[in-house]
Structures are given as C-alpha cells and as structure tokens.
Design an enzyme around this catalytic site. Sequence first.
Site, PDB file in Angstrom:
ATOM      1  N   LYS A  87      -2.753  14.397  -2.104  1.00  0.00           N
ATOM      2  CA  LYS A  87      -1.880  14.186  -3.265  1.00  0.00           C
ATOM      3  C   LYS A  87      -1.298  12.780  -3.183  1.00  0.00           C
ATOM      4  O   LYS A  87      -0.681  12.406  -2.173  1.00  0.00           O
ATOM      5  CB  LYS A  87      -0.776  15.240  -3.236  1.00  0.00           C
ATOM      6  N   ILE A  88      -1.483  12.029  -4.251  1.00  0.00           N
ATOM      7  CA  ILE A  88      -1.089  10.613  -4.274  1.00  0.00           C
ATOM      8  C   ILE A  88      -0.189  10.383  -5.491  1.00  0.00           C
ATOM      9  O   ILE A  88      -0.531  10.812  -6.599  1.00  0.00           O
ATOM     10  CB  ILE A  88      -2.344   9.702  -4.436  1.00  0.00           C
TER      11      ILE A  88
END
Length: 218
Positions: A87-88
């Site tokens: 997750k960015i």
Amino acid sequence: MKFFIDTANLDQIREAQALGILDGVTTNPSLMAKEGIKGKDAILKHYIDICNIVDGPVSAEVISTEFEGMIAEADVLASLHDNIVVKIPMTKDGIKAIRYLSDKGIRTNCTLVFSAGQAILAAKAGATYVSPFIGRIDDSSVDGLDLIDQIVSIYQIHGFETKVLAASIRNTLHIVKCAELGADVVTSPLASILGLLYHPLTDIGLAKFIEDSKKMGL
Ligand code: G3P
C-alpha cells in the site's frame, strides 16, 4: 464484487474468514497501532499471521514518504508472503514508487485517494488497486459515493485495469451502493459486514417458523 476486511485484528479477520465470504484484508498504520503491535519484527510477523488466515490479497502499507524508502520497504513487505499487496500513499513519490513496483511485478494499492484526478494518476502508474476513502469524503459534507461512480466510469471508458477498492466504509449502505456502482472491491470493518446479515423481518419470520415447528412435535 470482492469483500475485504479493513482491520489488523486477527480475531475479527478469523470471524469474517469463518463466514466463507472473505476475499482479502486491508490494513494501515493506524489499524496496526490499534492492535498494540510494536517494533519492525512484530509488524512483519503480524502481516504473515494475517496472510496465514486469509487466502487473498493483504494490503501492507509503507511508512516512508520518499521514493527510495518506499521501494526498500516494499521489497521487504512483498517478500514476506505471496498474498502481500504493498500500500503506497497518493503522493508524487508514491506514484513514482507505484510505477517502479508495477514494472517489477509487485502488486500495489494506491491509498488516500480523494479525487478522480488522483485515481487517473494511480491507474496510469499501474496500481493494482486504487483506494478512494468514501467515509472521510462524507465527513466533509460531500458524497463519497459520487467519487466511486466517477472513477468506475473513467476506468471503464479508458479500459484501465486498476481495480476500484472502496475504502473508509462506515455502514452497510456504503457496501450496497458500491455494489450498485460497480466497485471491484469493498473493504469494510467487521461491523458493517455483519450488518448486512440483519433484517427485522428475518428475525420475526424465523421466530414464527420455530414456534410453528414446535406444533409438529419437533
Ligand atoms: O484502510 C483505509 C481506510 O479504509 C480507512 O478508513 O474509517 O479510517 O476512514 P477510515
């Protein structure tokens, strides 16, 4: 539509998994902190524990805000388990990291998305998932579901392969509306998932069936 649970609580993940309807898990640093997990090793172990409960994508979020730090963290997270999706956050460095990781075949979930423009960038960068935060948009007196509608339409028109993962779900109506609008995934707290079970007429009807079954000596 896929059902993910939005929590790092292992008991809640097990409970949703036991229903037989769970397709994946999303976490974030706030949800991990809520479980009282401290230290890098404990965090990594917790992600592995989650992956061992659910046979589906498990989003694990990077903490770094710079490109180099993000991709270094992503390599560690992705190597933990095949289920991990990195997750960015939706930032300039985040978009660069998503492009880099996508080119390396590492799956990503672009988080903290609050506009269609951000969702277009995430798709262009090759994100596997984009996470628009419906509930937090609602909190600002704007209908978050309109954003889901807009992103689903844009992705369909242009054939983007990025999956729309509706996040920040606060109630059962959010889930039902996301289904109507064509979101690929909803990630919800356990309470909202379990809320889908409830209807008063079901309870009344069941009570009557049980009462009548007693008349048959059962
Ligand atoms: O995991 C991201 C998102 O679902 C957070 O939801 O309730 O903190 O706005 P919430």
